[in-house]
Write a protein that holds these residues in place. Structure first.
Motif, PDB file in Angstrom:
ATOM      1  N   VAL A 200       0.873  -1.174   0.000  1.00 29.34           N
ATOM      2  CA  VAL A 200       0.000   0.000   0.000  1.00 29.34           C
ATOM      3  C   VAL A 200       0.910   1.223   0.000  1.00 29.34           C
ATOM      4  O   VAL A 200       1.715   1.403   0.904  1.00 29.34           O
ATOM      5  CB  VAL A 200      -0.925   0.033   1.237  1.00 29.34           C
ATOM      6  N   ASP A 201       0.803   2.043  -1.048  1.00 29.68           N
ATOM      7  CA  ASP A 201       1.590   3.268  -1.143  1.00 29.68           C
ATOM      8  C   ASP A 201       0.673   4.436  -0.785  1.00 29.68           C
ATOM      9  O   ASP A 201      -0.156   4.860  -1.581  1.00 29.68           O
ATOM     10  CB  ASP A 201       2.145   3.424  -2.556  1.00 29.68           C
ATOM     11  N   LYS A 202       0.836   4.946   0.432  1.00 26.45           N
ATOM     12  CA  LYS A 202      -0.040   6.014   0.927  1.00 26.45           C
ATOM     13  C   LYS A 202       0.205   7.335   0.208  1.00 26.45           C
ATOM     14  O   LYS A 202      -0.707   8.141   0.072  1.00 26.45           O
ATOM     15  CB  LYS A 202       0.141   6.183   2.434  1.00 26.45           C
ATOM     16  N   ASP A 203       1.420   7.564  -0.259  1.00 28.34           N
ATOM     17  CA  ASP A 203       1.725   8.817  -0.957  1.00 28.34           C
ATOM     18  C   ASP A 203       1.110   8.836  -2.359  1.00 28.34           C
ATOM     19  O   ASP A 203       0.546   9.844  -2.784  1.00 28.34           O
ATOM     20  CB  ASP A 203       3.235   9.032  -1.049  1.00 28.34           C
ATOM     21  N   ALA A 204       1.233   7.722  -3.081  1.00 29.14           N
ATOM     22  CA  ALA A 204       0.715   7.644  -4.450  1.00 29.14           C
ATOM     23  C   ALA A 204      -0.739   7.183  -4.491  1.00 29.14           C
ATOM     24  O   ALA A 204      -1.339   7.148  -5.563  1.00 29.14           O
ATOM     25  CB  ALA A 204       1.575   6.692  -5.275  1.00 29.14           C
ATOM     26  N   LEU A 205      -1.297   6.818  -3.322  1.00 26.21           N
ATOM     27  CA  LEU A 205      -2.662   6.290  -3.222  1.00 26.21           C
ATOM     28  C   LEU A 205      -2.860   5.094  -4.143  1.00 26.21           C
ATOM     29  O   LEU A 205      -3.811   5.022  -4.916  1.00 26.21           O
ATOM     30  CB  LEU A 205      -3.699   7.365  -3.531  1.00 26.21           C
ATOM     31  N   THR A 206      -1.917   4.130  -4.057  1.00 24.79           N
ATOM     32  CA  THR A 206      -2.037   2.913  -4.850  1.00 24.79           C
ATOM     33  C   THR A 206      -1.955   1.680  -3.969  1.00 24.79           C
ATOM     34  O   THR A 206      -1.362   1.693  -2.893  1.00 24.79           O
ATOM     35  CB  THR A 206      -0.943   2.814  -5.931  1.00 24.79           C
ATOM     36  N   LEU A 207      -2.563   0.636  -4.482  1.00 22.20           N
ATOM     37  CA  LEU A 207      -2.598  -0.660  -3.826  1.00 22.20           C
ATOM     38  C   LEU A 207      -2.061  -1.657  -4.835  1.00 22.20           C
ATOM     39  O   LEU A 207      -2.501  -1.674  -5.983  1.00 22.20           O
ATOM     40  CB  LEU A 207      -4.047  -0.988  -3.463  1.00 22.20           C
ATOM     41  N   THR A 208      -1.089  -2.477  -4.437  1.00 23.02           N
ATOM     42  CA  THR A 208      -0.537  -3.494  -5.318  1.00 23.02           C
ATOM     43  C   THR A 208      -0.888  -4.865  -4.759  1.00 23.02           C
ATOM     44  O   THR A 208      -0.696  -5.117  -3.569  1.00 23.02           O
ATOM     45  CB  THR A 208       0.993  -3.359  -5.444  1.00 23.02           C
ATOM     46  N   LEU A 209      -1.413  -5.725  -5.622  1.00 24.21           N
ATOM     47  CA  LEU A 209      -1.753  -7.090  -5.210  1.00 24.21           C
ATOM     48  C   LEU A 209      -0.585  -8.027  -5.481  1.00 24.21           C
ATOM     49  O   LEU A 209       0.380  -7.672  -6.147  1.00 24.21           O
ATOM     50  CB  LEU A 209      -3.003  -7.568  -5.949  1.00 24.21           C
TER      51      LEU A 209
END
Length: 86
Positions: free
Chosen positions: A30-39
């Motif tokens: 979970v990248d809180k800065d880029a607002l992305t979630l990687t599975l």
């Protein structure tokens, strides 16, 4: 002539429409800065700014509904596992 214009307009609308999908897997990052979630399959999904990020942890199983907009997978809904408090 109207038919041709209508066909062209319909084609343009379809080419800009978002494509919806659904997937599930384990959260890898979970990248809180880029607002992305990687599975765990390596695919990334853009999160909404209002998403409660602290609830998302690596290793957690998740089901995601998403749209593809401008080449990005944008999360529209997600389902987290129920916490077991037995």
């Amino acid at each position: 002539m109207r038919t041709l214009i209508g066909a062209i307009a319909a084609t343009l609308l379809l080419s800009t429409a978002a494509f919806a999908g659904q997937t599930e897997g384990l959260i890898k990052k979970v990248d809180k800065d880029a607002l992305t979630l990687t599975l765990d399959d390596g695919k990334s999904y853009k999160l909404n700014a209002e998403t409660y990020l602290d609830a998302l942890k690596p290793g957690m199983d998740i089901v995601i509904a998403y749209d593809v907009n401008n080449g990005e997978n944008v999360v529209t809904d997600m389902q987290l596992p129920d916490s077991d408090t037995n």
